[in-house]
Design a protein around this motif. Structure first.
Motif, PDB file in Angstrom:
ATOM      1  N   LEU A 200      28.833 -27.754   6.934  1.00  0.00           N
ATOM      2  CA  LEU A 200      27.589 -27.093   6.558  1.00  0.00           C
ATOM      3  C   LEU A 200      27.831 -26.212   5.339  1.00  0.00           C
ATOM      4  O   LEU A 200      28.549 -25.209   5.427  1.00  0.00           O
ATOM      5  CB  LEU A 200      27.051 -26.259   7.731  1.00  0.00           C
ATOM      6  CG  LEU A 200      26.697 -27.065   8.996  1.00  0.00           C
ATOM      7  CD1 LEU A 200      26.392 -26.125  10.153  1.00  0.00           C
ATOM      8  CD2 LEU A 200      25.506 -27.976   8.724  1.00  0.00           C
ATOM      9  N   PHE A 202      26.255 -23.833   2.313  1.00  0.00           N
ATOM     10  CA  PHE A 202      25.099 -22.998   1.979  1.00  0.00           C
ATOM     11  C   PHE A 202      24.785 -23.140   0.485  1.00  0.00           C
ATOM     12  O   PHE A 202      25.670 -23.002  -0.364  1.00  0.00           O
ATOM     13  CB  PHE A 202      25.408 -21.543   2.323  1.00  0.00           C
ATOM     14  CG  PHE A 202      24.266 -20.599   2.098  1.00  0.00           C
ATOM     15  CD1 PHE A 202      23.021 -20.858   2.647  1.00  0.00           C
ATOM     16  CD2 PHE A 202      24.433 -19.459   1.329  1.00  0.00           C
ATOM     17  CE1 PHE A 202      21.967 -19.982   2.443  1.00  0.00           C
ATOM     18  CE2 PHE A 202      23.387 -18.589   1.114  1.00  0.00           C
ATOM     19  CZ  PHE A 202      22.141 -18.846   1.673  1.00  0.00           C
ATOM     20  N   LEU A 215      26.922 -17.614   8.034  1.00  0.00           N
ATOM     21  CA  LEU A 215      27.457 -18.524   9.050  1.00  0.00           C
ATOM     22  C   LEU A 215      28.974 -18.377   9.119  1.00  0.00           C
ATOM     23  O   LEU A 215      29.671 -18.490   8.106  1.00  0.00           O
ATOM     24  CB  LEU A 215      27.085 -19.966   8.717  1.00  0.00           C
ATOM     25  CG  LEU A 215      27.391 -21.016   9.781  1.00  0.00           C
ATOM     26  CD1 LEU A 215      26.577 -20.768  11.040  1.00  0.00           C
ATOM     27  CD2 LEU A 215      27.100 -22.418   9.225  1.00  0.00           C
ATOM     28  N   LYS A 218      31.669 -23.085   9.395  1.00  0.00           N
ATOM     29  CA  LYS A 218      30.919 -24.139   8.708  1.00  0.00           C
ATOM     30  C   LYS A 218      31.368 -25.538   9.114  1.00  0.00           C
ATOM     31  O   LYS A 218      30.741 -26.522   8.728  1.00  0.00           O
ATOM     32  CB  LYS A 218      31.040 -23.973   7.203  1.00  0.00           C
ATOM     33  CG  LYS A 218      32.454 -24.067   6.650  1.00  0.00           C
ATOM     34  CD  LYS A 218      32.440 -23.880   5.136  1.00  0.00           C
ATOM     35  CE  LYS A 218      33.840 -24.001   4.547  1.00  0.00           C
ATOM     36  NZ  LYS A 218      33.825 -23.852   3.078  1.00  0.00           N
ATOM     37  N   GLU A 232      19.197 -27.349  12.747  1.00  0.00           N
ATOM     38  CA  GLU A 232      18.405 -26.194  12.311  1.00  0.00           C
ATOM     39  C   GLU A 232      18.409 -25.094  13.374  1.00  0.00           C
ATOM     40  O   GLU A 232      18.533 -23.908  13.053  1.00  0.00           O
ATOM     41  CB  GLU A 232      16.963 -26.628  12.017  1.00  0.00           C
ATOM     42  CG  GLU A 232      16.085 -25.466  11.575  1.00  0.00           C
ATOM     43  CD  GLU A 232      14.651 -25.882  11.312  1.00  0.00           C
ATOM     44  OE1 GLU A 232      13.776 -24.998  11.301  1.00  0.00           O
ATOM     45  OE2 GLU A 232      14.404 -27.097  11.113  1.00  0.00           O
ATOM     46  N   LEU A 235      21.622 -23.245  13.168  1.00  0.00           N
ATOM     47  CA  LEU A 235      21.679 -22.318  12.036  1.00  0.00           C
ATOM     48  C   LEU A 235      20.841 -21.068  12.298  1.00  0.00           C
ATOM     49  O   LEU A 235      21.252 -19.947  11.988  1.00  0.00           O
ATOM     50  CB  LEU A 235      21.198 -23.019  10.766  1.00  0.00           C
ATOM     51  CG  LEU A 235      22.094 -24.155  10.242  1.00  0.00           C
ATOM     52  CD1 LEU A 235      21.398 -24.899   9.103  1.00  0.00           C
ATOM     53  CD2 LEU A 235      23.438 -23.598   9.781  1.00  0.00           C
ATOM     54  N   VAL A 247      14.104 -23.479   6.909  1.00  0.00           N
ATOM     55  CA  VAL A 247      15.450 -23.998   6.673  1.00  0.00           C
ATOM     56  C   VAL A 247      15.328 -25.430   6.162  1.00  0.00           C
ATOM     57  O   VAL A 247      14.793 -26.301   6.863  1.00  0.00           O
ATOM     58  CB  VAL A 247      16.309 -23.957   7.958  1.00  0.00           C
ATOM     59  CG1 VAL A 247      17.712 -24.493   7.674  1.00  0.00           C
ATOM     60  CG2 VAL A 247      16.381 -22.547   8.511  1.00  0.00           C
ATOM     61  N   TYR A 283      22.351 -26.647   3.253  1.00  0.00           N
ATOM     62  CA  TYR A 283      21.134 -26.006   3.792  1.00  0.00           C
ATOM     63  C   TYR A 283      20.773 -24.815   2.905  1.00  0.00           C
ATOM     64  O   TYR A 283      21.619 -24.115   2.359  1.00  0.00           O
ATOM     65  CB  TYR A 283      21.354 -25.546   5.238  1.00  0.00           C
ATOM     66  CG  TYR A 283      22.401 -24.494   5.433  1.00  0.00           C
ATOM     67  CD1 TYR A 283      22.073 -23.142   5.475  1.00  0.00           C
ATOM     68  CD2 TYR A 283      23.741 -24.849   5.587  1.00  0.00           C
ATOM     69  CE1 TYR A 283      23.053 -22.173   5.649  1.00  0.00           C
ATOM     70  CE2 TYR A 283      24.722 -23.894   5.761  1.00  0.00           C
ATOM     71  CZ  TYR A 283      24.366 -22.561   5.800  1.00  0.00           C
ATOM     72  OH  TYR A 283      25.330 -21.588   5.967  1.00  0.00           O
TER      73      TYR A 283
END
Length: 290
Positions: A200, A202, A215, A218, A232, A235, A247, A283
């Motif tokens: 994940l 950012f 977060l 990740k 989602e 997160l 998101v 995201y």
């Protein structure tokens, strides 16, 4: 009264005898001479090796006393700066830390705190092992450390009304006939249903999203049947996002929908969505229009 050399002995004088006298006692004389030679050899050996009473070993053979400060760098955890407690070693680089220290560190990073090597892409806790021999050495070197640690653990559980865990006792292995079988220890295996590893990343947030918690992890391993909607929710919960915050999750150049599963995304988008075996999802946070 004068000191004599170690291993010296007085040898009695012997007078020569006639051939007739010696012939009858030939066997006795041989035995006496062998005994005298053995005594002389024992005495000489004692003198050479210094094993007579009153003699001491050389300085090189004596045990050397070592100050604990000389060993301190080898029995200290580089994270908490204290003595090892539940010493745990990373299998990738063989650096050792307290178990609680390294587990807490891996919540925020997948790299070794000492050499910065990547321990594991998604689950660094898979590559740590307890070092019981080193822990035994620490307990023997540091006086009362083990007793203090046991007392603190006992008080911790008692204050919270919990049952104090008992130390594990190794179970005896029953004797088996024939060819001995190789005993395998417990091995942690990844459940087969967790077949997708995702990364994940950012990509930022627009103005007005407010304060949100970054977060911590990740790298996540989940089932391929999980949807983007599940990602989602993950997160939002981990980042404490406001319900008004939208998101957006992107894979490559594709904006993903809530109903799409991770396995479907990997199959449709292909290798361009995969990096080092990880499905890469980006995201972003956007404030929903009123």
């Amino acid at each position: 009264g004068a000191p004599s050399c170690s291993g010296s002995r007085s040898v009695p004088c012997e007078f020569p005898r006639s051939r007739s006298e010696s012939s009858g006692d030939e066997d006795d004389d041989d035995d006496e001479e062998e005994e005298e030679e053995e005594e002389e050899m024992e005495g000489d050996g004692a003198a050479r090796f210094g094993t007579d009473d009153g003699e001491h070993d050389s300085d090189d053979d004596r045990e050397r006393m070592i100050n604990l400060t000389e060993l301190t760098p080898y029995i200290l955890c580089s994270i908490c700066k204290g003595y090892f407690i539940d010493a745990t070693t990373i299998t990738e680089c063989l650096h050792t830390f307290c178990k609680s220290c390294i587990v807490r560190h891996f919540y925020y990073s997948n790299r070794c705190p000492k050499c910065n090597i990547v321990v594991h892409q998604t689950q660094p806790l898979y590559n740590i092992r307890p070092d019981r021999q080193l822990q035994d050495i620490v307990y023997k070197l540091v006086v009362n450390l083990e007793e203090r640690e046991k007392k603190q653990m006992h008080d911790f559980y008692k204050e919270r009304g919990l049952e104090v865990p008992k130390p594990a006792v190794p179970q005896p292995v029953p004797p088996s006939r024939g060819r001995p079988r190789k005993v395998l220890g417990s091995v942690f295996r990844i459940p087969p249903e967790l077949d997708i590893s995702i990364l994940l990343e950012f990509i930022g947030a627009n103005e007005g999203t407010g304060n949100f918690k970054p977060l911590e992890k990740k790298f996540v391993r989940v089932s391929g049947e999980a949807t983007i909607g599940h990602v989602e929710k993950f997160l939002r919960r981990k980042m404490d996002l406001d319900p008004t915050c939208q998101v957006d999750i992107i894979c490559g150049d594709h904006l993903l929908e809530h109903y799409q599963t991770l396995r479907e995304i990997r199959q449709v988008i292909g290798e361009s969505a995969v990096q080092d075996g990880l499905l890469v999802l980006h995201y972003g946070l956007v404030v929903s229009p009123l």
